[in-house]
Every structure is written in structure tokens, then in C-alpha cells.
Write a protein that holds these residues in place. Sequence first.
Motif, PDB file in Angstrom:
ATOM      1  N   ARG A 164      98.697  22.160 -44.573  1.00  0.00           N
ATOM      2  CA  ARG A 164      97.461  22.848 -44.968  1.00  0.00           C
ATOM      3  C   ARG A 164      96.757  23.510 -43.783  1.00  0.00           C
ATOM      4  N   ASP A 165      97.386  23.484 -42.631  1.00  0.00           N
ATOM      5  CA  ASP A 165      96.814  24.082 -41.416  1.00  0.00           C
ATOM      6  C   ASP A 165      95.493  23.436 -41.029  1.00  0.00           C
ATOM      7  N   LEU A 166      95.406  22.115 -41.206  1.00  0.00           N
ATOM      8  CA  LEU A 166      94.222  21.374 -40.782  1.00  0.00           C
ATOM      9  C   LEU A 166      94.517  20.501 -39.561  1.00  0.00           C
ATOM     10  N   LEU A 167      95.766  20.080 -39.430  1.00  0.00           N
ATOM     11  CA  LEU A 167      96.221  19.391 -38.222  1.00  0.00           C
ATOM     12  C   LEU A 167      97.397  20.158 -37.637  1.00  0.00           C
ATOM     13  N   ALA A 168      97.489  20.147 -36.310  1.00  0.00           N
ATOM     14  CA  ALA A 168      98.645  20.717 -35.612  1.00  0.00           C
ATOM     15  C   ALA A 168      99.397  19.574 -34.946  1.00  0.00           C
ATOM     16  N   ARG A 169     100.726  19.605 -35.063  1.00  0.00           N
ATOM     17  CA  ARG A 169     101.571  18.530 -34.539  1.00  0.00           C
ATOM     18  C   ARG A 169     102.309  19.013 -33.301  1.00  0.00           C
ATOM     19  N   GLU A 170     102.334  18.186 -32.265  1.00  0.00           N
ATOM     20  CA  GLU A 170     103.105  18.483 -31.065  1.00  0.00           C
ATOM     21  C   GLU A 170     103.803  17.214 -30.601  1.00  0.00           C
ATOM     22  N   MET A 171     104.837  17.369 -29.825  1.00  0.00           N
ATOM     23  CA  MET A 171     105.630  16.227 -29.380  1.00  0.00           C
ATOM     24  C   MET A 171     105.413  15.957 -27.899  1.00  0.00           C
ATOM     25  N   ASP A 172     105.358  14.681 -27.559  1.00  0.00           N
ATOM     26  CA  ASP A 172     105.341  14.210 -26.182  1.00  0.00           C
ATOM     27  C   ASP A 172     106.531  13.254 -26.058  1.00  0.00           C
ATOM     28  N   GLY A 173     107.670  13.811 -25.666  1.00  0.00           N
ATOM     29  CA  GLY A 173     108.897  13.026 -25.736  1.00  0.00           C
ATOM     30  C   GLY A 173     109.230  12.761 -27.188  1.00  0.00           C
ATOM     31  N   ARG A 174     109.302  11.490 -27.570  1.00  0.00           N
ATOM     32  CA  ARG A 174     109.597  11.133 -28.959  1.00  0.00           C
ATOM     33  C   ARG A 174     108.333  10.792 -29.736  1.00  0.00           C
ATOM     34  N   ARG A 175     107.190  10.956 -29.097  1.00  0.00           N
ATOM     35  CA  ARG A 175     105.929  10.601 -29.748  1.00  0.00           C
ATOM     36  C   ARG A 175     105.247  11.839 -30.310  1.00  0.00           C
ATOM     37  N   ALA A 176     104.800  11.727 -31.552  1.00  0.00           N
ATOM     38  CA  ALA A 176     104.089  12.836 -32.204  1.00  0.00           C
ATOM     39  C   ALA A 176     102.597  12.680 -31.967  1.00  0.00           C
ATOM     40  N   LEU A 177     101.953  13.809 -31.634  1.00  0.00           N
ATOM     41  CA  LEU A 177     100.512  13.847 -31.415  1.00  0.00           C
ATOM     42  C   LEU A 177      99.903  14.898 -32.339  1.00  0.00           C
ATOM     43  N   TYR A 178      98.643  14.694 -32.706  1.00  0.00           N
ATOM     44  CA  TYR A 178      97.960  15.637 -33.588  1.00  0.00           C
ATOM     45  C   TYR A 178      96.673  16.131 -32.952  1.00  0.00           C
ATOM     46  N   THR A 179      96.358  17.401 -33.215  1.00  0.00           N
ATOM     47  CA  THR A 179      95.063  17.985 -32.873  1.00  0.00           C
ATOM     48  C   THR A 179      94.520  18.687 -34.109  1.00  0.00           C
ATOM     49  N   LEU A 180      93.225  18.920 -34.126  1.00  0.00           N
ATOM     50  CA  LEU A 180      92.630  19.714 -35.191  1.00  0.00           C
ATOM     51  C   LEU A 180      92.915  21.193 -34.956  1.00  0.00           C
ATOM     52  N   THR A 181      93.188  21.926 -36.011  1.00  0.00           N
ATOM     53  CA  THR A 181      93.376  23.366 -35.900  1.00  0.00           C
ATOM     54  C   THR A 181      92.007  24.058 -35.864  1.00  0.00           C
ATOM     55  N   ASP A 182      92.011  25.323 -35.482  1.00  0.00           N
ATOM     56  CA  ASP A 182      90.770  26.103 -35.505  1.00  0.00           C
ATOM     57  C   ASP A 182      90.216  26.179 -36.931  1.00  0.00           C
ATOM     58  N   HIS A 183      91.126  26.294 -37.902  1.00  0.00           N
ATOM     59  CA  HIS A 183      90.705  26.339 -39.310  1.00  0.00           C
ATOM     60  C   HIS A 183      89.980  25.059 -39.694  1.00  0.00           C
ATOM     61  N   ALA A 184      90.517  23.911 -39.269  1.00  0.00           N
ATOM     62  CA  ALA A 184      89.884  22.633 -39.593  1.00  0.00           C
ATOM     63  C   ALA A 184      88.520  22.510 -38.925  1.00  0.00           C
ATOM     64  N   VAL A 185      88.427  22.912 -37.671  1.00  0.00           N
ATOM     65  CA  VAL A 185      87.154  22.830 -36.955  1.00  0.00           C
ATOM     66  C   VAL A 185      86.098  23.673 -37.651  1.00  0.00           C
ATOM     67  N   GLU A 186      86.498  24.859 -38.119  1.00  0.00           N
ATOM     68  CA  GLU A 186      85.550  25.724 -38.833  1.00  0.00           C
ATOM     69  C   GLU A 186      85.057  25.057 -40.117  1.00  0.00           C
ATOM     70  N   LEU A 187      85.976  24.486 -40.897  1.00  0.00           N
ATOM     71  CA  LEU A 187      85.592  23.819 -42.142  1.00  0.00           C
ATOM     72  C   LEU A 187      84.711  22.604 -41.876  1.00  0.00           C
ATOM     73  N   LEU A 188      85.070  21.819 -40.875  1.00  0.00           N
ATOM     74  CA  LEU A 188      84.317  20.613 -40.555  1.00  0.00           C
ATOM     75  C   LEU A 188      82.926  20.948 -40.036  1.00  0.00           C
ATOM     76  N   THR A 189      82.828  21.986 -39.232  1.00  0.00           N
ATOM     77  CA  THR A 189      81.528  22.393 -38.704  1.00  0.00           C
ATOM     78  C   THR A 189      80.606  22.827 -39.833  1.00  0.00           C
ATOM     79  N   ARG A 190      81.163  23.564 -40.785  1.00  0.00           N
ATOM     80  CA  ARG A 190      80.383  23.999 -41.945  1.00  0.00           C
ATOM     81  C   ARG A 190      79.945  22.788 -42.780  1.00  0.00           C
ATOM     82  N   GLY A 191      80.872  21.845 -42.941  1.00  0.00           N
ATOM     83  CA  GLY A 191      80.539  20.645 -43.700  1.00  0.00           C
ATOM     84  C   GLY A 191      79.494  19.795 -43.011  1.00  0.00           C
ATOM     85  N   ASP A 192      79.609  19.659 -41.690  1.00  0.00           N
ATOM     86  CA  ASP A 192      78.628  18.868 -40.935  1.00  0.00           C
ATOM     87  C   ASP A 192      77.221  19.441 -41.095  1.00  0.00           C
TER      88      ASP A 192
END
Length: 285
Positions: free
Chosen positions: A60-88
Motif C-alpha cells: 500500500r506504499d505506507l512502509l518501505a522495506r530494505e535489507m541489512d544483510g539478512r535482516r529486514a528493516l522498515y521505514t515510513l514512506t512519504d505517502h504514509a507521513v503525509e497521511l499520518l500528519t493529516r490524521g494527527d
Amino acid sequence: MPPVQRNGGLQPQNLALTIAGTHIREPGERVWSGGFVKLLQEFGFSTEASRAALARLVQRDLLAREMDGRRALYTLTDHAVELLTRGDERIFKFGRPEPSREVWTVLWHAIPEGRRAERTRFATGLRFLGFGSVQDATWFAAHDREAAVVRLATSLEIAEYVSVFIGRMSDRLPPGILVGQAWDLAAVGEGYRRFLDDYGHLRRAGDRRVLSRRDAFVTRTLMLHQFRGFPFIDPEIPASVGGHPQLRKRVVSLFDVVYAGLAAAAIKHFEDVAQPEFTRRPSAA
């Protein structure tokens, strides 16, 4: 006293987005997938349901996934930040300004049947802004919501199908019958009283201090989820037309005290579980 566990109907995707939006809002801030799953398990979700929820948020383009070796990490996408800011903006301003009957917003739309997804999202957004509906395409709110409606309609690319009127409700014909059809105000009062029953004891600092970090995290997250539902159901109208201004004021005051009071312990638990050292980006040389 243990934390409130009133989480019936809670969906792991919504919960995951709430957690991410609360704890990783700084640009580039990351969370470890394994720790994120553990946090969701603390609310009763299985490993499979938790991992599926995170994968769906990526789709849904709300989290972005990246790898650090074999470990998966997540960040918020710009789209998610915009929605969350509006909701806040809506959630953390809810119940603060004094309700007024002086200005009402009436909205009518003719969104084509072929754009049902946009119609559904528009309806959800309107309810979040405090609108009630008397017919499928006719909505009204007890405040000036013009700017918010324009922003919502524009973001969904349906502005050409929406008309908005701003005006005063007649004092000679009170809007009680209209209000009663658009909102279930009895349910609003019940929801407020339930919230006060669930979290009222935590107004006392001593009762907050006895919670473990984990319990503080779970309680604070569930409380935010419960509180964020009120803008959908309470039009913030005066008591003279059936509103609950005094109950609302008590709920908002309690939320502010407890949400801030549990912050330090909840944040520490989140960091301990989901933000180990490898989630931190190396500093630029």
C-alpha cells in the motif's frame, strides 16, 4: 492494575501503522521487522498475521522495506507521513476548540459509480472530519470544514464532483431531527464513558508508575487507537442539540495526561524490542 486489553476488532495493519506512526516519524528512522512482529504479538496477533500485515503495508506504499544483510528493516514512506500528519492534526485537535452552531458545512457529491473506491475513501474521510450523512451523497458538519473537504476531494481527484455550502443553521427550526438521523449520539456517550472507565485510574501518576514498560506500551497504543475513533462518531455539537461537550472534555483531558505520562516507558520498550543498534544508520563521515 494491568493494562486495558479492549482490542476487539483491532486489525494488525491498522495497529502496525499506528505503532510506526507514533515511533518512527523522524526522516530515515528504521525499525527491525523481527522486533516489529514481536510488538504486534503483544496485542495477541500471530507471527503469520503480523508478517502479512507488514507486507500489506508495503504493498500500500505506507512502509518501505530494505535489507541489512539478512535482516529486514522498515521505514515510513512519504505517502504514509503525509497521511499520518493529516490524521494527527485532526486527532490531537479533536475536542479542543469550543463547538459552535454558528457555521455549518453542507456537502453534496455526484461521484460516478465507476469510482467506488474513491467514494468509499471519501466517505471515510468525511466521517473522520466530523461529517454525518442523511443520504448517500448529502453530508453535513457542525463546523466550517471547507478547507479540509477541498483538500480531501483534491487528493482523491474527485473535486469536480463535489459541491460545498457554508452557512448558519436556523435558530427557529432546531436541527435535532437532522442530527439524530446522521449520528448515534447515545453511542458517543457510551464510548466516552467506557474510555473513562478503562483509563481513568491512570490519571494518577502512581498508577502509571507501577506499569511495566511493556504494559505502558500496550496501554498507550490501545488508548490512542480507542481515542482516534471518536472523531469518526462525535460531530462536536453543543449539548443543546444532543451533544456531549462535558464528557468529551473529560475524555480529552484524560487522554492528554495519560498519553504524555506513559510516553517515556512506552518509547523505551519500543526501542528495546524493535530498534536495536543495527537499525541506526551510520553517521556521515
